[in-house]
Design a protein around this motif. Structure first.
Motif, PDB file in Angstrom:
ATOM      1  N   PHE A 239       0.846  -1.194   0.000  1.00  0.00           N
ATOM      2  CA  PHE A 239       0.000   0.000   0.000  1.00  0.00           C
ATOM      3  C   PHE A 239       0.880   1.241   0.000  1.00  0.00           C
TER       4      PHE A 239
ATOM      5  N   MET B 176      -3.613   0.600  -3.223  1.00  0.00           N
ATOM      6  CA  MET B 176      -3.529  -0.742  -2.652  1.00  0.00           C
ATOM      7  C   MET B 176      -3.238  -1.733  -3.768  1.00  0.00           C
TER       8      MET B 176
ATOM      9  N   ASP C 214      -7.416  -8.293   3.487  1.00  0.00           N
ATOM     10  CA  ASP C 214      -7.532  -6.835   3.401  1.00  0.00           C
ATOM     11  C   ASP C 214      -8.992  -6.383   3.363  1.00  0.00           C
TER      12      ASP C 214
END
Length: 129
Positions: free
Chosen positions: A68, A83, A90
């Motif tokens: 990220f 991301m 996640d």
């Protein structure tokens, strides 16, 4: 005080990328360090990333480091979270917030999650396996 609205979430597959955006509708954006947090179902909200007012200092949770990237554009009153290599773990609601105490960070003053407030409403990110 900042007023934050997130966007950019969605449903993706493992390995895909997403870019989240968070816009502040006030004129105080550049006065604040900014951060991204996330909350998965049944779990507490956790810190993801933060950047100083200039974007020159960035910090990441170990779980997202290398995948990220947080950045900001003060001319657009916007903070981003890029991301990459997304994983099912996640999956969460991603929420941006402003550091209400500090605008700059350094080795002796890293961001403190307890300093953050003015939470946005969040944007859902779902990563399928």
């Amino acid at each position: 005080q900042v007023r934050l609205v997130e966007s950019g979430g969605g449903l993706v597959q493992a390995g895909d990328s997403l870019r989240l955006s968070c816009v502040d509708s006030t004129r105080t954006f550049a006065n604040h360090g900014m951060g991204w947090f996330r909350q998965a179902p049944g779990k507490e909200r956790e810190f993801v990333a933060a950047c100083s007012w200039s974007g020159g200092s960035t910090y990441y949770a170990d779980s997202v480091k290398g995948r990220f990237t947080i950045s900001r554009d003060n001319a657009k009153n916007t903070v981003y979270l890029q991301m990459n290599s997304l994983k099912p773990e996640d999956t969460a609601v991603y929420i941006c917030a402003a550091d209400l105490r500090y605008s700059d960070y350094g080795p002796l003053l890293p961001p403190n999650p307890t300093s953050f407030g003015s939470w946005g409403q969040g944007t859902q990110v779902t990563v399928s396996s």
